[in-house]
Scaffold this motif. Structure first.
Motif, PDB file in Angstrom:
ATOM      1  N   ARG A 165     -22.127   2.108 -40.660  1.00  0.00           N
ATOM      2  CA  ARG A 165     -21.600   1.321 -39.376  1.00  0.00           C
ATOM      3  C   ARG A 165     -20.034   1.524 -38.468  1.00  0.00           C
ATOM      4  N   THR A 166     -19.839   2.917 -38.758  1.00  0.00           N
ATOM      5  CA  THR A 166     -18.391   3.216 -37.419  1.00  0.00           C
ATOM      6  C   THR A 166     -19.133   2.813 -36.843  1.00  0.00           C
ATOM      7  N   ARG A 167     -18.062   1.568 -35.710  1.00  0.00           N
ATOM      8  CA  ARG A 167     -18.361   1.517 -34.131  1.00  0.00           C
ATOM      9  C   ARG A 167     -16.710   2.317 -33.398  1.00  0.00           C
ATOM     10  N   THR A 168     -17.110   2.819 -33.150  1.00  0.00           N
ATOM     11  CA  THR A 168     -15.457   3.716 -31.823  1.00  0.00           C
ATOM     12  C   THR A 168     -15.852   4.007 -30.172  1.00  0.00           C
ATOM     13  N   ARG A 169     -15.824   3.626 -29.129  1.00  0.00           N
ATOM     14  CA  ARG A 169     -15.532   4.778 -28.100  1.00  0.00           C
ATOM     15  C   ARG A 169     -15.875   5.663 -28.122  1.00  0.00           C
ATOM     16  N   TRP A 170     -15.698   6.713 -29.600  1.00  0.00           N
ATOM     17  CA  TRP A 170     -16.031   7.519 -29.260  1.00  0.00           C
ATOM     18  C   TRP A 170     -17.818   8.715 -30.336  1.00  0.00           C
ATOM     19  N   GLY A 171     -17.958   7.388 -30.465  1.00  0.00           N
ATOM     20  CA  GLY A 171     -19.466   7.479 -31.176  1.00  0.00           C
ATOM     21  C   GLY A 171     -18.962   6.688 -32.628  1.00  0.00           C
ATOM     22  N   ARG A 172     -20.210   6.878 -33.478  1.00  0.00           N
ATOM     23  CA  ARG A 172     -20.052   7.328 -35.232  1.00  0.00           C
ATOM     24  C   ARG A 172     -20.095   7.815 -36.334  1.00  0.00           C
ATOM     25  N   ARG A 173     -20.351   8.819 -35.110  1.00  0.00           N
ATOM     26  CA  ARG A 173     -20.350  10.715 -35.924  1.00  0.00           C
ATOM     27  C   ARG A 173     -18.977  10.939 -35.773  1.00  0.00           C
ATOM     28  N   ARG A 174     -19.001  10.880 -35.071  1.00  0.00           N
ATOM     29  CA  ARG A 174     -17.516  12.690 -34.281  1.00  0.00           C
ATOM     30  C   ARG A 174     -16.299  11.926 -34.952  1.00  0.00           C
ATOM     31  N   PRO A 175     -16.340  11.090 -34.810  1.00  0.00           N
ATOM     32  CA  PRO A 175     -14.605  10.824 -35.597  1.00  0.00           C
ATOM     33  C   PRO A 175     -14.803  11.816 -36.790  1.00  0.00           C
ATOM     34  N   TRP A 176     -15.601  10.841 -37.459  1.00  0.00           N
ATOM     35  CA  TRP A 176     -15.204  11.907 -39.084  1.00  0.00           C
ATOM     36  C   TRP A 176     -15.846  12.794 -38.964  1.00  0.00           C
ATOM     37  N   MET A 177     -15.979  13.733 -38.464  1.00  0.00           N
ATOM     38  CA  MET A 177     -16.276  15.019 -38.221  1.00  0.00           C
ATOM     39  C   MET A 177     -14.816  15.687 -37.610  1.00  0.00           C
ATOM     40  N   ILE A 178     -14.045  15.227 -36.212  1.00  0.00           N
ATOM     41  CA  ILE A 178     -12.545  15.805 -36.558  1.00  0.00           C
ATOM     42  C   ILE A 178     -11.721  15.480 -37.294  1.00  0.00           C
ATOM     43  N   VAL A 179     -11.761  14.797 -38.116  1.00  0.00           N
ATOM     44  CA  VAL A 179     -10.913  14.024 -38.790  1.00  0.00           C
ATOM     45  C   VAL A 179     -10.921  14.517 -40.193  1.00  0.00           C
ATOM     46  N   ALA A 180     -12.611  15.276 -40.412  1.00  0.00           N
ATOM     47  CA  ALA A 180     -12.636  15.316 -41.767  1.00  0.00           C
ATOM     48  C   ALA A 180     -13.047  17.920 -41.829  1.00  0.00           C
ATOM     49  N   ALA A 181     -12.627  17.738 -40.562  1.00  0.00           N
ATOM     50  CA  ALA A 181     -12.268  19.635 -41.099  1.00  0.00           C
ATOM     51  C   ALA A 181     -11.604  20.214 -40.756  1.00  0.00           C
ATOM     52  N   PRO A 182     -10.640  19.820 -40.561  1.00  0.00           N
ATOM     53  CA  PRO A 182      -9.237  20.329 -41.113  1.00  0.00           C
ATOM     54  C   PRO A 182      -8.431  19.810 -42.210  1.00  0.00           C
ATOM     55  N   VAL A 183      -9.584  18.770 -43.195  1.00  0.00           N
ATOM     56  CA  VAL A 183      -9.003  18.370 -44.509  1.00  0.00           C
ATOM     57  C   VAL A 183      -9.848  19.317 -45.500  1.00  0.00           C
ATOM     58  N   LEU A 184     -10.973  19.897 -44.837  1.00  0.00           N
ATOM     59  CA  LEU A 184     -12.330  20.875 -45.129  1.00  0.00           C
ATOM     60  C   LEU A 184     -11.500  22.249 -45.517  1.00  0.00           C
ATOM     61  N   ALA A 185     -10.686  22.785 -44.223  1.00  0.00           N
ATOM     62  CA  ALA A 185      -9.900  24.034 -44.344  1.00  0.00           C
ATOM     63  C   ALA A 185      -8.916  24.409 -45.370  1.00  0.00           C
TER      64      ALA A 185
END
Length: 511
Positions: A99-119
């Motif tokens: 359901r995400t709608r951003t100018r950067w896409g649906r999936r990419r923003p979540w991956m970019i935000v979650a990556a440092p949290v995972l690390a």
């Protein structure tokens, strides 16, 4: 809904209709730039997602139970709770992603935000303050188990959903999947096979710092290079209840999900048990686990090309079933290993079967997603994949059952309280229990059947011969698949067209 023949007539000239959604072939299906995603750029993301989570799942039990002395029963209790949380968060993340709608896409923003949290969560998991013991150690373990697991779920809910969206043609998809499984095996060599040696030299905390930093950088690099389909942003947002109804009423979903869950639980237990097996059954130094793990992963990497060729020749379904049978028999053979040499020989067979399942499992899931999109005209990859993740994440619960079983059957509670038969306990964890799980998965796989034809493969909506990103070849191959009687590359899974006038027929790729 158009028929097979309707799609043939409009490739490269008019909007292609999939389900009830008109798709303009002149528009790029690869992203707003009109370029397709390079398979290697997408595939390298699997290296980033695998580096931390493989070390996490493989050594969490050994680190906390054997190294830090936490009671195995406490470990099992935490893992049971974690399994429930981790299973629930997957559908939530998938729903949010769809359901995400951003100018950067649906999936990419979540991956970019979650990556440092995972690390960060991963690093802290392997860096408990000195002196923690008893209840405080259990609390630390529980908090960072959940944080590491849920951030990994958020990354993978979005990363996995990109595969069927970015690569619509099954031939190209198989290449992308083979590449990413190759990257996963490289990650496993580093984060599983070599970890005993690395941690022996620099410790678990520093190892986690290196792996976590590399993981975050690679995931972000992958996300920035993914060319999401811009049409997905303007398409109707899938409704939660509708999506849940579609998923839970799909018989093939249940069969594939249970098969995948049993297989992943069995292999997760195998990887977690190797360190115990080497120490207590083979009575060898912990660094010897590297040789056994390296054999399994190395053979898997070598055999991946072979399995991929078989998939392209015969299709993923029969090869998937064969691979599960090979894996189950190989796990059974591990019960006979009584030296490092025999363990390595049996491990090579495990690697052979494991590689085959890796080469096919995601393609089976992608076929189901294609079939759903063809039927409904709605893209809900995130929800579907997260629903599959619900079952796969239950492997933590199965692992907890395994450790509860060895506590009850063999009296093995921790590194300080191993009972009188720790060798048999380790063998049970590595061979007996995983064999039962994978054998059940092999039986269930026999009941998965896809309809014959080509409508389940969604045509990429780019112009044939479009020079942007080299996507034209992909469309030409896809068009050839949808034209009976052609002999073009990528037609391995082509089948005869469905009967004319049957708009509701779902095609069946050749088994």
């Amino acid at each position: 809904m158009t028929t097979h023949g309707d799609q043939d007539a409009v490739v490269g000239s008019a909007p292609v209709t999939v389900g009830d959604v008109a798709q303009d072939p002149s528009a790029s299906g690869a992203g707003t730039t009109g370029r397709s995603t390079r398979p290697v750029r997408y595939a390298v993301g699997m290296f980033g997602t695998s580096i931390p989570i493989n070390m996490f799942t493989a050594f969490m039990a050994f680190f906390y139970i054997d190294e830090l002395g936490m009671d195995g029963r406490a470990y099992a209790a935490v893992m049971a709770v974690y399994a429930v949380i981790d299973a629930i968060d997957n559908p939530v993340y998938g729903y949010l992603s769809d359901r995400t709608r951003t100018r950067w896409g649906r999936r990419r923003p979540w991956m970019i935000v979650a990556a440092p949290v995972l690390a960060i969560s991963f690093i802290l998991f392997f860096s408990p303050p000195t002196g923690l013991e008893g209840a405080t150690l259990i609390v630390w373990f529980a908090v960072f188990t959940v944080l590491t697991g849920t951030s990994d779920s958020l990354v993978n809910a979005n990363y996995g959903a990109l595969l069927p969206e970015l690569f619509r043609n099954e031939r190209r998809r198989a290449v992308a999947n083979s590449l990413r499984q190759g990257f996963q095996l490289v990650a496993m060599i580093i984060s599983v096979a070599l970890t005993p040696m690395i941690t022996d030299a620099i410790g678990y905390s520093r190892t986690a710092m290196i792996f976590g930093a590399v993981a975050a950088a690679v995931i972000i690099y992958c996300a920035l290079g993914a060319r999401e389909d811009p049409r997905a942003l303007s398409a109707d947002q899938p409704r939660l209840l509708d999506s849940l109804r579609v998923i839970v009423t799909n018989r093939k979903f249940w069969l594939i999900a249970l098969t995948s869950g049993l297989y992943s639980a069995g292999m997760a237990l195998v990887i977690a048990a190797v360190a115990f097996f080497v120490k207590y059954t083979l009575e060898l130094p912990g660094t010897s686990a590297t040789y056994l793990l390296a054999t399994v992963i190395g053979i898997s990497a070598l055999c991946l090309v072979l399995w991929t060729r078989l998939v392209r020749r015969w299709g993923p379904e029969p090869i998937w079933r064969i691979a599960l049978i090979v894996l189950a028999l190989a796990l059974a053979s591990m019960s006979l290993a009584n030296s490092l040499a025999t363990a390595i020989a049996c491990g090579a067979l495990v690697g052979l079967g494991y590689s085959g399942v890796m080469a096919t499992m995601d393609l089976i899931v992608a076929r189901l997603l294609d079939e759903d999109t063809a039927r409904t005209g709605v893209r809900r990859e995130g929800m579907f994949l997260s629903a599959f993740g619900f079952f796969n994440r239950l492997n933590a619960f199965v692992k907890s059952l395994g450790f509860l079983a060895v506590a009850a059957l063999f009296g093995f509670h921790s590194g300080d309280d191993t009972g009188t038969r720790p060798d048999e306990a380790a063998r049970f964890l590595l061979s007996t229990f995983p064999f039962i799980l994978v054998a059940c998965a092999a039986i269930l796989s026999r009941f998965v059947r896809f309809d014959r034809g080509a409508a389940a493969e969604i045509l990429p909506s780019v112009t044939v011969g479009d020079p942007a990103g080299g996507a034209g070849d992909e469309v030409a191959e896809a068009a050839a698949i949808h034209r009976p009687g052609t002999d073009a590359p990528g037609t391995d899974d082509a089948g005869p067209p469905g009967p004319p006038g049957r708009a509701d027929d779902v095609p069946r790729p050749r088994p």
